[in-house]
Design an enzyme around this catalytic site. Structure first.
Site, PDB file in Angstrom:
ATOM      1  N   THR A 102     -70.037  56.701  57.043  1.00 12.20           N
ATOM      2  CA  THR A 102     -69.944  56.780  58.503  1.00 12.20           C
ATOM      3  C   THR A 102     -70.146  55.376  59.038  1.00 12.20           C
ATOM      4  OG1 THR A 102     -70.729  59.046  58.582  1.00 12.20           O
ATOM      5  CG2 THR A 102     -70.963  57.745  60.597  1.00 12.20           C
ATOM      6  N   LYS A 177     -65.939  61.610  63.391  1.00 13.87           N
ATOM      7  CA  LYS A 177     -67.312  61.758  62.904  1.00 13.87           C
ATOM      8  C   LYS A 177     -68.314  61.462  64.018  1.00 13.87           C
ATOM      9  CE  LYS A 177     -70.895  62.225  60.222  1.00 13.87           C
ATOM     10  NZ  LYS A 177     -71.230  61.558  58.975  1.00 13.87           N
ATOM     11  N   LYS A 245     -78.507  55.206  63.165  1.00 15.59           N
ATOM     12  CA  LYS A 245     -77.337  54.349  62.919  1.00 15.59           C
ATOM     13  C   LYS A 245     -76.099  54.954  63.587  1.00 15.59           C
ATOM     14  CE  LYS A 245     -74.601  54.914  59.422  1.00 15.59           C
ATOM     15  NZ  LYS A 245     -73.894  55.010  58.134  1.00 15.59           N
TER      16      LYS A 245
END
Lengths: 295, 295
Positions: A102, A177, A245
């Site tokens: 990701t 995502k 993150k």
């Protein structure tokens, strides 16, 4: 056409909890596999099953037809792909690079463009489903890139996941995502705040779940994480530092797109507070700690 | 013991979309039913099925053993219960009053205390499940009050709903419903923001739903409301103005409890913006309008 994947070995870089399971599936499917990981010990089980451990990411790139990467931070992706001696500098023309980390949509687009100049193909293909999804090959894989590269990757991706969708051009897998993480952030906020409210009101939160668990308040988070929150079980699951993150990525990308992101902004503030309270290595359900106080 | 419910008629006040269906179930179950509604026309179907239309809420109270109320705003609840000529002034000792309106926990506690002084029993019993749940008698009913009163009400509540849980003392039903609304608000924010982000990123949001719909981002809102959002279908469902009422109740109650409520605060700001943009009579999924802009 005999796909290149059958004529040269595959490569896999990044053998953490997710990557280790995924590389194992490719190996079990009969593909010769070149692997690399900064910490070599994490490769031992795969080596024992016949994988070839390379001395560098560059060596994986030179000797593989399709290279998967499953790394930590976008900075790792940038270094491994673009830095010297990176994948783009070492992969042969015709190689297909598939980043399943990701990471940043903008970085995925940059890698795609630079790879193309070297006649190297690239896909961004982040996943959801977590360590269990990786272990059981039930991941949802969200892909960005060229349709022809997607078709070439598909037989391999089917070994790793169940729901595999080409979302659009380079970066689209990462965008999808991030949309996924935004929806998760909202649901998680709602669940933590609802349970926190219930406890402040003196209710038995388990009994509250009986009433609200299967109706319009229902969510994956409520079903799967609320019981862990109430049990004080903050084991990961999915690490707080990894969600932080992703939240930062969503905020950065949202700013570039001029998208409205108040929910993920709020989630960011609260998760940063949780980081400051020492929650980095806990599961994301530990957000409940900020809401949990009995009167 | 022959329950009082079988010796005197039941009463039902508030015959809107929800209340009308619920009163109909009681009638179909064979109970004599006194009814009242400010707009008499809404009672016609029930009168045709044998309900007796009273000239006032007070008359319902005087002639019924158990009185259900399904009203609009907490101010309506306060007026009907406490105002002259209200239910408490007119109900006989031993009457059971069951308020199924989503209303203030503090008001429910006040009604309970004042009712008790007159030897009148009361339960707060708000529901989730919406108009379809009311029509199909599949509501979740969240009850606050005394256990003995709950036991007395249970055979009747089973005619109206499926998941019926005594959550605690007076006000606990309302607290549970507000926890439900907090969880809904978070999930809704996440879904709207995720779809808005996806559209800004130039993705096909339907294809995004294929990737994210069945994993950790999943929720009732994502499954049931996201397709309506994308179709521009903002029909209610559950009205924006009613959710705004519930959000205000949750914020008021959260402040009293000193609970942390940043998520429902954010939801409140955004839904107030939607109200200002003329969304009051739309379904709650119309929140997507604030996030929907293609690049």
């Amino acid at each position: 056409m005999q796909p290149l994947a059958h004529t040269f070995p595959l490569g896999f870089i990044g053998l953490g909890v997710m990557g280790g399971s995924m590389a194992g599936h490719l190996l079990n499917a009969g593909y010769p596999l070149n692997i690399f990981n900064r910490t070599r010990a994490k490769a031992d089980a795969l080596i024992a099953k016949g994988a070839y451990f390379c001395e560098s990411a560059a060596e994986v790139a030179r000797s593989s037809s399709v290279v998967f990467t499953m790394l930590g931070m976008p900075s790792d992706v940038e270094e491994i792909y673009l830095g010297p001696p990176g994948l783009l500098q070492n992969a042969k023309p015709g190689t297909l690079l598939i980043d399943m980390t990701t990471s940043s949509p903008a970085l995925a687009q940059k890698i795609f463009t630079e790879a193309r100049q070297r006649e190297i193909a690239s896909l961004d293909a982040p996943v959801s489903g977590g360590d269990i999804g990786a272990r059981e090959a039930r991941l949802s894989i969200m892909v960005g890139g060229e349709a022809s590269d997607f078709e070439r990757a598909l037989p391999l991706l089917k070994i790793l996941g169940k729901t595999i969708v080409l979302q659009g051009g380079a970066g689209s897998g990462q965008h999808t995502k991030l949309a996924n993480q935004i929806a998760i952030a909202g649901a998680m906020l709602g669940v933590c705040e609802a349970l926190g409210y219930a406890k402040r009101a003196g209710l038995d939160p388990h009994r509250v779940l009986e009433s609200i668990g299967s109706g319009a308040a229902g969510s994956w988070s409520l079903t799967n994480l609320a019981p862990r929150m109430l049990a004080g079980n903050f084991e990961p699951g999915f690490l707080v530092k990894h969600l932080v993150k992703d939240i930062r990525l969503a905020l950065d990308s949202g700013a570039i797109l001029n998208a409205r992101t108040p929910t993920v902004s709020l989630a960011g503030e609260l998760y940063e507070e949780l980081l400051a309270a020492g929650g980095a290595e806990q599961g994301t359900q530990a957000l409940f700690r900020l809401f949990d106080s009995t009167p």
